[in-house]
Design a protein around this motif. Structure first.
Motif, PDB file in Angstrom:
ATOM      1  N   TRP A   2      40.500  28.753  29.383  1.00 53.34           N
ATOM      2  CA  TRP A   2      40.581  29.984  30.176  1.00 53.34           C
ATOM      3  C   TRP A   2      41.090  29.701  31.588  1.00 53.34           C
ATOM      4  O   TRP A   2      41.991  30.378  32.086  1.00 53.34           O
ATOM      5  CB  TRP A   2      39.201  30.647  30.243  1.00 53.34           C
ATOM      6  CG  TRP A   2      39.164  31.772  31.235  1.00 53.34           C
ATOM      7  CD1 TRP A   2      39.592  33.054  31.041  1.00 53.34           C
ATOM      8  CD2 TRP A   2      38.715  31.696  32.603  1.00 53.34           C
ATOM      9  NE1 TRP A   2      39.423  33.788  32.196  1.00 53.34           N
ATOM     10  CE2 TRP A   2      38.882  32.985  33.166  1.00 53.34           C
ATOM     11  CE3 TRP A   2      38.176  30.667  33.380  1.00 53.34           C
ATOM     12  CZ2 TRP A   2      38.536  33.264  34.484  1.00 53.34           C
ATOM     13  CZ3 TRP A   2      37.834  30.942  34.691  1.00 53.34           C
ATOM     14  CH2 TRP A   2      38.005  32.223  35.230  1.00 53.34           C
ATOM     15  N   ALA A   3      40.504  28.710  32.248  1.00 57.90           N
ATOM     16  CA  ALA A   3      40.882  28.404  33.626  1.00 57.90           C
ATOM     17  C   ALA A   3      42.331  27.945  33.711  1.00 57.90           C
ATOM     18  O   ALA A   3      43.044  28.277  34.672  1.00 57.90           O
ATOM     19  CB  ALA A   3      39.956  27.327  34.193  1.00 57.90           C
ATOM     20  N   ASP A   4      42.785  27.206  32.709  1.00 57.97           N
ATOM     21  CA  ASP A   4      44.161  26.715  32.721  1.00 57.97           C
ATOM     22  C   ASP A   4      45.144  27.877  32.604  1.00 57.97           C
ATOM     23  O   ASP A   4      46.193  27.892  33.249  1.00 57.97           O
ATOM     24  CB  ASP A   4      44.348  25.732  31.564  1.00 57.97           C
ATOM     25  CG  ASP A   4      45.627  24.930  31.697  1.00 57.97           C
ATOM     26  OD1 ASP A   4      46.088  24.723  32.838  1.00 57.97           O
ATOM     27  OD2 ASP A   4      46.175  24.495  30.663  1.00 57.97           O
ATOM     28  N   ARG A   5      44.799  28.857  31.776  1.00 58.68           N
ATOM     29  CA  ARG A   5      45.676  30.029  31.638  1.00 58.68           C
ATOM     30  C   ARG A   5      45.610  30.920  32.877  1.00 58.68           C
ATOM     31  O   ARG A   5      46.619  31.486  33.282  1.00 58.68           O
ATOM     32  CB  ARG A   5      45.269  30.831  30.399  1.00 58.68           C
ATOM     33  CG  ARG A   5      45.551  30.126  29.081  1.00 58.68           C
ATOM     34  CD  ARG A   5      45.021  30.926  27.913  1.00 58.68           C
ATOM     35  NE  ARG A   5      45.333  30.292  26.636  1.00 58.68           N
ATOM     36  CZ  ARG A   5      44.886  30.722  25.461  1.00 58.68           C
ATOM     37  NH1 ARG A   5      44.107  31.802  25.416  1.00 58.68           N
ATOM     38  NH2 ARG A   5      45.212  30.106  24.352  1.00 58.68           N
ATOM     39  N   ARG A   6      44.428  31.033  33.434  1.00 58.81           N
ATOM     40  CA  ARG A   6      44.227  31.950  34.567  1.00 58.81           C
ATOM     41  C   ARG A   6      44.820  31.393  35.857  1.00 58.81           C
ATOM     42  O   ARG A   6      45.448  32.111  36.632  1.00 58.81           O
ATOM     43  CB  ARG A   6      42.724  32.204  34.749  1.00 58.81           C
ATOM     44  CG  ARG A   6      42.354  33.037  35.974  1.00 58.81           C
ATOM     45  CD  ARG A   6      42.866  34.460  35.850  1.00 58.81           C
ATOM     46  NE  ARG A   6      42.433  35.273  36.974  1.00 58.81           N
ATOM     47  CZ  ARG A   6      43.006  35.276  38.167  1.00 58.81           C
ATOM     48  NH1 ARG A   6      44.049  34.475  38.403  1.00 58.81           N
ATOM     49  NH2 ARG A   6      42.562  36.054  39.133  1.00 58.81           N
ATOM     50  N   PHE A   7      44.634  30.095  36.106  1.00 66.96           N
ATOM     51  CA  PHE A   7      45.030  29.510  37.385  1.00 66.96           C
ATOM     52  C   PHE A   7      46.190  28.523  37.280  1.00 66.96           C
ATOM     53  O   PHE A   7      46.563  27.913  38.285  1.00 66.96           O
ATOM     54  CB  PHE A   7      43.829  28.809  38.028  1.00 66.96           C
ATOM     55  CG  PHE A   7      42.653  29.710  38.252  1.00 66.96           C
ATOM     56  CD1 PHE A   7      42.669  30.655  39.261  1.00 66.96           C
ATOM     57  CD2 PHE A   7      41.533  29.618  37.437  1.00 66.96           C
ATOM     58  CE1 PHE A   7      41.577  31.500  39.467  1.00 66.96           C
ATOM     59  CE2 PHE A   7      40.440  30.459  37.631  1.00 66.96           C
ATOM     60  CZ  PHE A   7      40.464  31.405  38.649  1.00 66.96           C
ATOM     61  N   LYS A   8      46.758  28.352  36.069  1.00 68.90           N
ATOM     62  CA  LYS A   8      47.891  27.437  35.891  1.00 68.90           C
ATOM     63  C   LYS A   8      47.572  26.053  36.460  1.00 68.90           C
ATOM     64  O   LYS A   8      48.263  25.534  37.341  1.00 68.90           O
ATOM     65  CB  LYS A   8      49.149  27.997  36.557  1.00 68.90           C
ATOM     66  CG  LYS A   8      49.556  29.372  36.063  1.00 68.90           C
ATOM     67  CD  LYS A   8      49.914  29.370  34.588  1.00 68.90           C
ATOM     68  CE  LYS A   8      50.350  30.756  34.123  1.00 68.90           C
ATOM     69  NZ  LYS A   8      50.631  30.767  32.663  1.00 68.90           N
ATOM     70  N   LEU A   9      46.527  25.444  35.974  1.00 68.04           N
ATOM     71  CA  LEU A   9      46.084  24.148  36.486  1.00 68.04           C
ATOM     72  C   LEU A   9      47.103  23.066  36.148  1.00 68.04           C
ATOM     73  O   LEU A   9      47.641  23.031  35.044  1.00 68.04           O
ATOM     74  CB  LEU A   9      44.724  23.786  35.896  1.00 68.04           C
ATOM     75  CG  LEU A   9      43.587  24.771  36.180  1.00 68.04           C
ATOM     76  CD1 LEU A   9      42.309  24.326  35.475  1.00 68.04           C
ATOM     77  CD2 LEU A   9      43.353  24.895  37.678  1.00 68.04           C
ATOM     78  N   GLY A  10      47.340  22.191  37.087  1.00 64.20           N
ATOM     79  CA  GLY A  10      48.283  21.099  36.860  1.00 64.20           C
ATOM     80  C   GLY A  10      47.875  19.852  37.613  1.00 64.20           C
ATOM     81  O   GLY A  10      46.867  19.828  38.325  1.00 64.20           O
TER      82      GLY A  10
END
Length: 315
Positions: free
Chosen positions: A194-202
């Motif tokens: 969820w967080a990766d989709r929401r905040f585009k974590l990289g």
């Protein structure tokens, strides 16, 4: 009297002729498969090539197994090197005993080697693998159920785990800490997705989030366990490890988001080469829109060659 409980397997191994099939090993293998399979899907979605995750896992998994076993043996050395104990048991990994802290640390070293060989950034690869690793841990924890180990304090709750009499264990019903951690890891995996989709974590922040979230759960679950462990200032050693790693993971997220915001645009430099080559080939084979073919001038010259009376002939 406890009328409801989770039963434990009568044995953790089934013999297929002379070949022993161990539940603990199966859980580890299935977990690795899930992590690689799902990590591959996420890697492709990020712009990488199919198969890259598996190629690097060939390095990461063996390193992780060695590291996990080393951490366990070092932190619980009394189980193998005390008087009356057989040090050869330290190599019997199928009997249980893998420290996740050592597995992740050594697995990262193996992954770093694999990433350098492929010329890709380790943080991006780790981000792709993060939720899959959490799901793998959730599956791997069921290996403790097969071995009747790492349970919690005595309890009579309906979901209590029934433990049978055996070496270094007393029959009774206990908190199923393996189940608590398994469910927590599933939640961690979905949190990272969820967080990766929401905040585009990289740049490794998805992986750091997985580490931090896991440490929170491991802290309270570790506090419930009753197996033998070293204590420092009243806390189990793994609790201190969880606290330390949590702080490091959160610190990394904060600093990384400031120094390298956003997400990598290219995770595998050569992943787009086949497409670019194909486009280049098409560009060379086809003329630009509106241009005449290469032999057009010659054809026009032939078509407009003057006739005998001096007027151009039309073909």
């Amino acid at each position: 009297m406890n009328l409801a409980f989770i039963p434990s397997p009568s044995t953790g191994v089934i013999h297929l002729g002379p070949i022993p099939l161990r539940g603990y090993a199966f859980c580890i293998i299935i977990g690795v498969f899930v992590a690689v399979w799902y990590g591959n899907k996420r890697w492709i979605a990020r712009g990488g090539k199919a198969g890259t995750v598996a190629d690097i896992a060939v390095w990461a998994v063996p390193f992780g197994l060695v590291g996990g076993r080393l951490y366990h043996v070092i932190t619980d050395y009394q189980l193998y090197f005390s008087d009356g104990e057989d040090w050869v048991d330290a190599f019997k990994i199928w009997q249980g005993g893998l420290g996740i802290w050592g597995a992740i640390a050594f697995g990262a070293v193996g992954a770093w080697i694999g990433c350098r060989r492929r010329g890709i950034p380790l943080p991006a690869w780790a981000d792709a693998l993060a939720p899959g690793i959490a799901f793998a841990q959730a599956i791997g924890r069921w290996g403790n159920w097969f071995n009747q180990e790492l349970y919690g304090k005595p309890t009579d709750v309906p979901w209590a785990l029934k433990i049978s009499e055996g070496t270094n264990r007393v029959a009774g019903t206990y908190h199923p800490t393996f189940l608590y951690e398994s469910l927590w890891c599933v939640g961690v995996g979905f949190l990272v997705i969820w967080a990766d989709r929401r905040f585009k974590l990289g740049h490794g922040r998805a992986f750091a989030l997985y580490v931090a979230a896991y440490c929170v759960g491991r802290g309270w679950i570790e506090y419930m366990r009753v197996d033998e462990a070293h204590h420092v200032l009243g806390l189990r050693l793994n609790d201190w490890t969880a606290i330390t790693v949590f702080v490091l993971a959160v610190t990394y997220i904060v600093i990384s988001s400031r120094v390298r915001p956003g997400r990598e645009t290219v995770v595998e430099p050569d992943a787009s080469e086949p497409v670019e080559s194909a486009e280049s080939a098409d560009a060379e084979a086809k003329p630009e829109s509106g241009d005449a073919p290469a032999d057009a001038p010659a054809a026009e010259a032939e078509a407009e060659e003057p006739s005998e009376n001096g007027t151009p002939s039309k073909s």
